[in-house]
Design a protein around this motif. Structure first.
Motif, mmCIF file in Angstrom:
data_model
loop_
_atom_site.group_PDB
_atom_site.id
_atom_site.type_symbol
_atom_site.label_atom_id
_atom_site.label_comp_id
_atom_site.label_asym_id
_atom_site.label_seq_id
_atom_site.Cartn_x
_atom_site.Cartn_y
_atom_site.Cartn_z
ATOM 1 N N LYS A 254 159.160 45.603 72.851
ATOM 2 C CA LYS A 254 159.478 46.290 72.038
ATOM 3 C C LYS A 254 160.572 47.662 72.842
ATOM 4 C CE LYS A 254 156.288 49.259 69.761
ATOM 5 N NZ LYS A 254 156.549 49.031 68.876
ATOM 6 N N ASN B 95 164.360 47.668 52.819
ATOM 7 C CA ASN B 95 163.238 47.818 53.428
ATOM 8 C C ASN B 95 162.976 49.037 54.136
ATOM 9 O OD1 ASN B 95 164.401 47.178 56.390
ATOM 10 N ND2 ASN B 95 163.742 44.885 55.490
ATOM 11 N N THR B 96 161.943 49.485 54.685
ATOM 12 C CA THR B 96 162.353 50.852 55.523
ATOM 13 C C THR B 96 162.883 50.619 56.793
ATOM 14 O OG1 THR B 96 159.815 51.793 54.673
ATOM 15 C CG2 THR B 96 160.851 52.588 56.785
ATOM 16 N N HIS B 97 162.563 49.743 57.464
ATOM 17 C CA HIS B 97 163.481 49.220 59.093
ATOM 18 C C HIS B 97 165.043 49.783 59.001
ATOM 19 C CE1 HIS B 97 163.875 47.476 63.217
ATOM 20 N NE2 HIS B 97 164.774 47.060 62.863
ATOM 21 N N GLN B 98 165.776 48.737 57.406
ATOM 22 C CA GLN B 98 166.898 49.219 57.289
ATOM 23 C C GLN B 98 167.443 50.439 57.478
ATOM 24 O OE1 GLN B 98 167.045 46.162 54.122
ATOM 25 N NE2 GLN B 98 167.884 44.842 55.216
ATOM 26 N N ASP C 216 161.160 54.334 67.241
ATOM 27 C CA ASP C 216 161.488 52.830 68.003
ATOM 28 C C ASP C 216 162.289 52.109 66.829
ATOM 29 O OD1 ASP C 216 160.593 50.206 67.786
ATOM 30 O OD2 ASP C 216 157.942 50.819 67.313
ATOM 31 N N ILE C 217 163.452 51.623 67.661
ATOM 32 C CA ILE C 217 164.497 50.561 66.727
ATOM 33 C C ILE C 217 164.659 48.768 67.485
ATOM 34 C CG2 ILE C 217 166.265 52.284 66.958
ATOM 35 C CD1 ILE C 217 167.365 50.362 69.867
ATOM 36 N N THR C 218 162.931 48.467 67.623
ATOM 37 C CA THR C 218 162.483 47.268 67.641
ATOM 38 C C THR C 218 162.955 46.466 66.357
ATOM 39 O OG1 THR C 218 160.545 47.496 68.938
ATOM 40 C CG2 THR C 218 160.896 45.422 68.066
ATOM 41 N N GLN C 219 163.624 45.139 65.802
ATOM 42 C CA GLN C 219 163.910 44.708 65.324
ATOM 43 C C GLN C 219 162.966 43.756 65.029
ATOM 44 O OE1 GLN C 219 167.593 43.758 66.736
ATOM 45 N NE2 GLN C 219 168.995 43.553 64.190
ATOM 46 N N GLU C 220 162.469 43.010 63.740
ATOM 47 C CA GLU C 220 161.665 42.252 63.520
ATOM 48 C C GLU C 220 161.031 40.912 64.042
ATOM 49 O OE1 GLU C 220 161.278 41.980 59.078
ATOM 50 O OE2 GLU C 220 160.282 44.786 58.808
ATOM 51 N N ASN D 287 167.492 52.320 60.462
ATOM 52 C CA ASN D 287 169.200 52.379 61.202
ATOM 53 C C ASN D 287 169.738 53.016 60.475
ATOM 54 O OD1 ASN D 287 170.291 51.082 63.543
ATOM 55 N ND2 ASN D 287 171.468 49.569 62.288
#
Length: 284
Positions: free
Chosen positions: A52, A172-175, A63-67, A178
């Motif tokens: 992480k 998605n949420t992660h994108q 949290d900028i962890t990429q999947e 960022n």
């Protein structure tokens, strides 16, 4: 002139709770940090593998962890000459089933450039660019210090909300998180964020939560004088069925060049923000 951080600041580890392993923390001159945590151990991981990464600024943390990635960092990485950027190395790996039924482990290395001002992952790359390093006294990633060396223009890859408009329904949420760090709501893109919130209902709450602070920072306030029909753009052919009534208070985001249209922000009684265009004549 930007004050360079000391080696002790950049190459440091803080003892956060991750078992017997200390997290690795990289500092920037701006006071932000990138923390590598959740130590990874096992057959396919090196001694500097982490699960992480967390970006921290002014008491907030993201949290900028990429999947499906793990990160490699031993504490020796340096921020760019200006102190703004950091190259983060990561690996995506997993078991691959062959045609004969055998299983082999395969992985791929990536290098991401993180903006240490806001945690934006400006680029995510694999291949030769991952071997480049900071050269000279500018934020330039290149294969060597020679003036004619191959350079990596990572800033040209910075994500923007306009660049993903065709993907609003599936993003998605992660994108989106960022993109919000890379391209924060502003008068030139706020309508695009409003469109995303309407197109992708799963992201509505997230987007609205970032539009509200943007509107709260606007001090130019006006009042609706007569029934104001809402438009998605400063054009008659973008008319909607929605409208505001006389007495409604709105934030003025911007005005069209001919001063005939006003881009407004309105927050209803439930705290839901609305971004639209109205004809200037409908405001007092």
């Amino acid at each position: 002139m930007i004050k360079r951080p000391s080696a002790r600041l950049i190459l440091c580890s803080l003892l956060f709770a991750t078992g017997s392993h200390a997290d690795v923390v990289i500092h920037s001159p701006a006071g932000t940090t990138l923390t590598f945590s959740q130590k990874k151990t096992g057959e396919h991981y090196g001694s500097d593998a982490w699960g992480k990464i967390l970006f921290s600024s002014r008491g907030t943390q993201a949290d900028i962890t990429q999947e499906e990635r793990y990160y490699s960092e031993d504490g020796s990485s340096h921020v760019s000459p200006s102190g703004r950027y950091l190259v983060v190395n990561s690996v995506s790996g997993g078991d691959l089933v062959q045609e004969d039924g055998s299983v082999t482990y395969t992985d791929r290395a990536y290098c991401s450039v993180v903006d240490m001002h806001n945690g934006c992952i400006t680029s995510d790359w694999s291949g030769e660019a991952c071997g480049y390093s900071w050269v000279g006294d500018q934020d330039r990633l290149a294969s060597s210090a020679r003036p004619d060396a191959e350079a990596f223009n990572f800033t040209s890859m910075r994500p923007t909300i306009k660049a993903v408009k065709t993907d609003f329904a599936v993003i998605n949420t992660h994108q989106v998180m960022n993109i919000l760090r890379c391209d924060a709501p502003a008068k030139n893109n706020v309508s695009d964020y409003q469109q995303l919130a309407k197109t992708n209902k799963a992201l509505t709450g997230l987007i609205n939560g970032h539009l509200l602070p943007f509107l709260n920072r606007i001090h130019d306030v006006s009042t609706v004088g007569t029934r104001a029909v809402l438009f998605t753009d400063a054009a008659d052919n973008s008319k909607t069925r929605a409208y505001l009534v006389a007495g409604d208070r709105v934030k003025v985001i911007q005005r069209s060049s001919d001063r005939q249209w006003v881009n407004i922000g309105y927050v209803n009684a439930k705290g839901v923000p609305l971004i639209a265009w109205v004809k200037a004549q409908t405001l007092d």
